[in-house]
Design a protein around this motif. Sequence first.
Motif, PDB file in Angstrom:
ATOM      1  N   LEU A 180      -9.483  10.768 -57.460  1.00 38.65           N
ATOM      2  CA  LEU A 180     -10.592  11.333 -58.245  1.00 38.65           C
ATOM      3  C   LEU A 180     -11.883  11.355 -57.431  1.00 38.65           C
ATOM      4  O   LEU A 180     -12.622  12.332 -57.428  1.00 38.65           O
ATOM      5  N   ALA A 181     -12.112  10.256 -56.667  1.00 37.39           N
ATOM      6  CA  ALA A 181     -13.337  10.168 -55.863  1.00 37.39           C
ATOM      7  C   ALA A 181     -13.386  11.249 -54.805  1.00 37.39           C
ATOM      8  O   ALA A 181     -14.455  11.723 -54.426  1.00 37.39           O
ATOM      9  N   ALA A 182     -12.200  11.652 -54.312  1.00 37.16           N
ATOM     10  CA  ALA A 182     -12.152  12.675 -53.269  1.00 37.16           C
ATOM     11  C   ALA A 182     -12.577  14.039 -53.820  1.00 37.16           C
ATOM     12  O   ALA A 182     -13.075  14.897 -53.099  1.00 37.16           O
ATOM     13  N   PHE A 237     -14.231  14.575 -57.238  1.00 36.16           N
ATOM     14  CA  PHE A 237     -15.344  14.659 -58.194  1.00 36.16           C
ATOM     15  C   PHE A 237     -16.508  13.723 -57.841  1.00 36.16           C
ATOM     16  O   PHE A 237     -16.280  12.623 -57.324  1.00 36.16           O
ATOM     17  N   THR A 238     -17.723  14.182 -58.174  1.00 35.59           N
ATOM     18  CA  THR A 238     -18.890  13.302 -58.018  1.00 35.59           C
ATOM     19  C   THR A 238     -18.885  12.252 -59.129  1.00 35.59           C
ATOM     20  O   THR A 238     -19.163  11.080 -58.922  1.00 35.59           O
ATOM     21  N   PHE A 239     -18.536  12.706 -60.333  1.00 37.44           N
ATOM     22  CA  PHE A 239     -18.512  11.801 -61.484  1.00 37.44           C
ATOM     23  C   PHE A 239     -17.089  11.774 -62.012  1.00 37.44           C
ATOM     24  O   PHE A 239     -16.506  12.833 -62.268  1.00 37.44           O
ATOM     25  N   TYR A 240     -16.504  10.604 -62.144  1.00 38.48           N
ATOM     26  CA  TYR A 240     -15.164  10.599 -62.710  1.00 38.48           C
ATOM     27  C   TYR A 240     -14.938   9.347 -63.541  1.00 38.48           C
ATOM     28  O   TYR A 240     -15.661   8.347 -63.412  1.00 38.48           O
ATOM     29  N   GLY A 241     -13.943   9.440 -64.411  1.00 33.72           N
ATOM     30  CA  GLY A 241     -13.619   8.298 -65.248  1.00 33.72           C
ATOM     31  C   GLY A 241     -12.288   8.511 -65.937  1.00 33.72           C
ATOM     32  O   GLY A 241     -11.759   9.626 -65.959  1.00 33.72           O
ATOM     33  N   VAL A 242     -11.756   7.419 -66.481  1.00 31.38           N
ATOM     34  CA  VAL A 242     -10.535   7.496 -67.271  1.00 31.38           C
ATOM     35  C   VAL A 242     -10.871   6.934 -68.647  1.00 31.38           C
ATOM     36  O   VAL A 242     -11.524   5.890 -68.755  1.00 31.38           O
ATOM     37  N   PHE A 243     -10.484   7.673 -69.697  1.00 30.61           N
ATOM     38  CA  PHE A 243     -10.861   7.280 -71.060  1.00 30.61           C
ATOM     39  C   PHE A 243      -9.619   7.067 -71.914  1.00 30.61           C
ATOM     40  O   PHE A 243      -8.534   7.566 -71.593  1.00 30.61           O
ATOM     41  N   THR A 244      -9.808   6.363 -73.022  1.00 34.45           N
ATOM     42  CA  THR A 244      -8.734   6.290 -74.019  1.00 34.45           C
ATOM     43  C   THR A 244      -8.633   7.662 -74.677  1.00 34.45           C
ATOM     44  O   THR A 244      -9.515   8.519 -74.493  1.00 34.45           O
ATOM     45  N   LEU A 245      -7.620   7.859 -75.488  1.00 32.48           N
ATOM     46  CA  LEU A 245      -7.450   9.169 -76.121  1.00 32.48           C
ATOM     47  C   LEU A 245      -8.625   9.490 -77.052  1.00 32.48           C
ATOM     48  O   LEU A 245      -8.897  10.654 -77.349  1.00 32.48           O
ATOM     49  N   GLN A 246      -9.335   8.452 -77.488  1.00 38.43           N
ATOM     50  CA  GLN A 246     -10.479   8.692 -78.382  1.00 38.43           C
ATOM     51  C   GLN A 246     -11.789   8.897 -77.599  1.00 38.43           C
ATOM     52  O   GLN A 246     -12.805   9.225 -78.176  1.00 38.43           O
ATOM     53  N   GLY A 247     -11.741   8.666 -76.262  1.00 39.74           N
ATOM     54  CA  GLY A 247     -12.954   8.911 -75.467  1.00 39.74           C
ATOM     55  C   GLY A 247     -13.708   7.653 -75.087  1.00 39.74           C
ATOM     56  O   GLY A 247     -14.858   7.715 -74.650  1.00 39.74           O
ATOM     57  N   GLN A 248     -13.063   6.489 -75.227  1.00 36.80           N
ATOM     58  CA  GLN A 248     -13.724   5.247 -74.825  1.00 36.80           C
ATOM     59  C   GLN A 248     -13.445   5.011 -73.337  1.00 36.80           C
ATOM     60  O   GLN A 248     -12.305   5.229 -72.878  1.00 36.80           O
TER      61      GLN A 248
END
Length: 512
Positions: free
Chosen positions: A13-15, A17-28
């Motif tokens: 992801l770092a390669a 995107f500038t901003f990245y994350g992994v969320f729960t299905l609800q967006g947490q």
Amino acid sequence: MLSKMPEETSEYLAAIFTFYGVFTLQGQIVEANDALLAAACLAGPGAWIRDAGWWRDEAARRRLQQGLDQAARGSRLQYQEAVHLPDHGMRRLHIAIGPVRSLDGRVTRLAFGATELAPPSSAGRGATEAEPVGFAARQAAILDALPAHVALLDQSGTIIAVNEAWRRFAAGNGVRDPAAFLGCNYLAACMPSDGSPPSPGDEQAVAIAAALPRILTGELQHFTCDYPCPTAQGERWFRLMATPLPLGAGHGGAVVLHLDVTTNRRTEEALRQMQKMEAVGRLTSGLAHDFNNILVLIIGGLELLMPRLTDGRSRALAGKVLAAAERGSALAERLLRLSRREPTRLQLVDVNEAITIEQKLLQQAVGGTVSIACDLSPEAGSVLVDPNELATALLNLAVNARDAMPEGGQLRLCTCRERATAPQGAEQVVITVQDTGQGMPPEVMARVFEPFFTTKGPGRGTGLGLAQVHGFARQSGGSAHIASAPGQGTTVTIRLPHHDEEPAAPVRLQVL
Ligand SMILES: Nc1ncnc2c1ncn2[C@@H]1O[C@H](COP(=O)(O)OP(=O)(O)O)[C@@H](O)[C@H]1O
Ligand SMILES: [Mg+2]
């Protein structure tokens, strides 16, 4: 339980995107890089991506929610969004959201990545952009163009966006990162915290705190209130206007607008003061007129009676009564002059000459402990006034200066000519009378020109000195201003229109 993502996933992801994350299905948020957390003003894992400060408006947040829902159902999607990045302002992001599946094929997490797009450099670049992105950017631009300070709140009162005027005002008052407001609760950010000493505006803060929750739920449609606000440039007054923001089913929120109304308030206050002066002036002159008529009868009767009195004691007594009635009549005449309406023959008076002639009398009035200094500009020139009224005004000012300098001090009389401010306006002759006395607080200053306003004890002050100065200046087509502060002395400035020649016909005095 929120589990971390595998190391290599974050590297992929770092390669990209500038901003990245992994969320729960609800967006947490399960995991996110520092750039995402900082730019979105989020604390870290456990926060909700929909609470990111950068979704400037509800439409953007709705689009995000749709993306998350779609990804949770197994679809991948990409779109562009204009967002507000702290320290960068509005930026366009390319956003990608996709499902992360477990070995058995179930969607267990959502992957989020965003990169900043280069700002469009040539015309026509943005022509093919999706309409919703352009619309959000336009809305932000409109908000930024407003002179009022605007904050958009979500249903809990959290600030989700502020406009440029808000950011500038915050920066001008020492807030180094205006984006720090995003994500804060409006009431906590704008109201004094509990336990702070009482300050101006507390009463309004209570009213705002009571009304805002009702605005957020839509129970109240409009709330407005003026409140004082200390700023780096001194106290200013703002008008707060709050209205619910209809954000669709289940969503509340509000827009709160703060408009600087300091100038309006000052003008209204000056108008109120003028109306009060006019009312008191009319009442005073009406009473003085009737009172004087009675005194004229008494004086006339006494004058007829006195020659018929043969007994010496009776004559002496009648003489005292006559003297008292004449003093009463002179007082009534002074009151009448405060708002005289009959035409009077005004004279051309050279102000420097008038001051020089009066100087001896003024020195006697202020006594030996106060020295008089004159700085008379040869340019000052002449004014069209009643010379007796000018002399009385100077005397009133000198007596006030003496009273303000019981230990002695200096009285300065200055004259000069001031250019016209308006193109058609007359040049002004300015007379300033300045003392080094005790000065006065704002609440006294606000009332000094009112007839009968005095802070001096009974028998010492009549409260008519500055009322006469004001009445004289207004009746002569000019104005009188006062500047003072406790311990800083007092300066009274009289401005009168400059005249070179005697009028051909009698001039009608202006009504107070
Ligand atoms: N030069 C001055 N320095 C301080 N206070 C002043 C001065 N001139 C006027 N004042 C204040 O304004 C009030 C009104 O003045 P004035 O109209 O002349 O009435 P009076 O002198 O009879 O009280 C005074 O009582 C005093 O409090
Ligand atoms: Mg006085």
